[in-house]
Enzyme design. Structure first.
Site, short mmCIF file in Angstrom:
data_model
loop_
_atom_site.label_atom_id
_atom_site.label_comp_id
_atom_site.label_asym_id
_atom_site.label_seq_id
_atom_site.Cartn_x
_atom_site.Cartn_y
_atom_site.Cartn_z
CG ASN A 250 -1.82 1.14 1.34
OD1 ASN A 250 -1.39 2.27 1.16
ND2 ASN A 250 -3.08 0.90 1.65
CG HIS B 19 0.73 6.10 4.93
ND1 HIS B 19 -0.16 7.07 5.29
CD2 HIS B 19 0.14 4.92 5.22
CE1 HIS B 19 -1.23 6.50 5.82
NE2 HIS B 19 -1.08 5.19 5.78
CG HIS C 284 -8.26 4.14 1.02
ND1 HIS C 284 -8.48 4.01 2.38
CD2 HIS C 284 -9.45 4.50 0.50
CE1 HIS C 284 -9.74 4.28 2.65
NE2 HIS C 284 -10.36 4.59 1.53
NE ARG D 206 -9.58 8.27 4.46
CZ ARG D 206 -9.80 7.34 5.39
NH1 ARG D 206 -9.00 6.30 5.52
NH2 ARG D 206 -10.81 7.46 6.22
NE ARG E 67 -7.80 11.19 5.64
CZ ARG E 67 -8.35 10.65 6.73
NH1 ARG E 67 -7.64 9.83 7.49
NH2 ARG E 67 -9.59 10.92 7.06
CD GLU F 80 -7.19 -0.09 1.05
OE1 GLU F 80 -7.41 0.93 1.73
OE2 GLU F 80 -6.27 -0.86 1.29
CB THR G 106 -9.74 1.77 7.13
OG1 THR G 106 -9.32 2.56 6.03
CG2 THR G 106 -11.08 1.14 6.83
CD GLU H 206 -7.25 -6.28 2.81
OE1 GLU H 206 -7.28 -6.23 1.56
OE2 GLU H 206 -6.58 -5.50 3.51
CG HIS I 16 -5.68 -1.67 9.22
ND1 HIS I 16 -5.27 -1.07 10.37
CD2 HIS I 16 -6.16 -0.67 8.43
CE1 HIS I 16 -5.51 0.23 10.29
NE2 HIS I 16 -6.04 0.50 9.13
N1 PXP Z 1 -6.03 -3.16 3.85
C1 PXP Z 1 -6.98 -2.22 3.91
C2 PXP Z 1 -8.34 -2.57 3.39
C3 PXP Z 1 -6.71 -0.93 4.40
O1 PXP Z 1 -7.69 -0.01 4.46
C4 PXP Z 1 -5.41 -0.62 4.80
C5 PXP Z 1 -5.06 0.75 5.28
O2 PXP Z 1 -5.20 1.65 4.23
C6 PXP Z 1 -4.43 -1.63 4.71
C7 PXP Z 1 -4.77 -2.90 4.26
C8 PXP Z 1 -3.00 -1.39 5.08
O3 PXP Z 1 -2.91 -1.08 6.44
P1 PXP Z 1 -1.53 -0.56 7.01
O4 PXP Z 1 -1.23 0.72 6.31
O5 PXP Z 1 -1.81 -0.40 8.46
O6 PXP Z 1 -0.50 -1.61 6.71
#
Ligand code: PXP
Length: 285
Positions: free
Chosen positions: A12, A15, A48, A50, A54, A75, A106, A156, A199
């Site tokens: 992901n 960030h 994602h 949003r 952001r 996402e 989330t 998921e 997550h």
């Molecule tokens: N899976 C989903 C559906 C999420 O919403 C997120 C966070 O955006 C993640 C995985 C990844 O989570 P993390 O950034 O805490 O590794």
């Protein structure tokens, strides 16, 4: 015993965009991060978009789809705006998540039972476009059964509560959350669902959950991007891949420090005999 399928690593890149947006401008570029992560062994990229934009923005999604060679997992909240964007961007997969403007991340899973009237048509619309839909849910039996009833092909499992409890050292809570995940993964597989998880995962929790044979994909972002600031993105992707491979093989991580797998004496750590093929250890050095 169920033979475990290969475990995919979805990275992901949200960030990277968070850091970019802190200053405006174009750097650091989430597409560059995605390309580097793929080169280092990622099996797919997640982002994602949003409602409040952001971190990831519309043009990031468009560029990710155009420029990466591995599947893109979009996402999104199941809103009309996002459904329309998905129909334009045409990602490989769409993971439907709950979204609240005021949340930091989330925070929980979708309430598939309570929102089945809205989610059912959203799943159908995306599926009709050839987009593989996954529902981000807690490992709760009612939610899992409803996901299957609504014909979502994938769920998921939200691992956030488990990971938070592990990190906080709340052993009883961590154990209870882990048992929920184990039972949920089994139930989902029995319902015919493909099972992903994500997550809050770090090397240790990813290694642990990699031992569940029903789970075929982990999506990981925040921890890896934080570590990447210290040791670089390719190194953290390779170490995560190695941790997952170890977990899948039922092995201990052998106490290797974060990101020092590259320099570690793999023989000493017991990895030499592990017979791990895959992208992991071969590239770890
Ligand atoms: N899976 C989903 C559906 C999420 O919403 C997120 C966070 O955006 C993640 C995985 C990844 O989570 P993390 O950034 O805490 O590794």
């Amino acid at each position: 015993m169920l033979k475990a399928a290969p475990l995919r690593l979805g990275i992901n890149v949200d960030h990277i965009a968070t850091v970019r947006n802190a200053r405006g401008g174009r750097r650091p570029d989430p597409v560059r991060a995605a390309l580097l992560a793929i080169e280092a062994g990622a099996d797919g990229i997640t982002a994602h978009l949003r409602e409040d934009r952001r971190h990831i923005r519309d043009d990031d999604m468009v560029r990710l789809k155009a420029e990466i060679s591995k599947p893109l997992n979009f996402e999104m909240a199941a809103t009309e705006e996002m459904l329309r964007l998905a129909s334009v961007i045409r990602p490989h997969a769409a993971c439907l998540v709950p979204e609240r403007r005021e949340e930091i991340t989330t925070e929980g899973g979708l309430d598939v039972v309570g929102q089945k009237a809205e989610l059912g048509p959203a799943i159908a619309r995306l599926s009709d476009l050839g987009i593989r839909v996954s529902l981000f849910i807690a490992a709760d039996s009612q939610q899992i059964e409803m996901a299957a009833a609504l014909r979502a092909p994938v769920i998921e499992i939200h691992t956030g509560a488990w990971c938070d409890a592990v990190i906080a050292g709340h052993d009883d809570k961590a154990d209870a959350e882990w048992q929920r995940i184990v039972a949920g993964a089994k139930l989902a597989k029995a319902c015919g669902l493909e099972v992903h998880a994500g997550h809050g995962l770090d090397y240790d929790t990813a290694r642990t959950i990699a031992a569940l044979p029903q789970i075929v994909e982990l999506n990981i972002g925040h921890f890896l991007m934080g570590e990447a600031m210290f040791v670089g993105l390719p190194a953290v992707v390779r170490e995560m891949r190695a941790a997952m491979d170890l977990g899948r093989a039922g092995l201990e991580h052998a106490g290797l420090g974060q990101a020092d797998l590259g320099q570690a004496d793999l023989g000493q750590a017991g990895l030499g005999q592990a017979g791990l093929g895959q992208a992991g250890l071969g590239q770890a050095g």
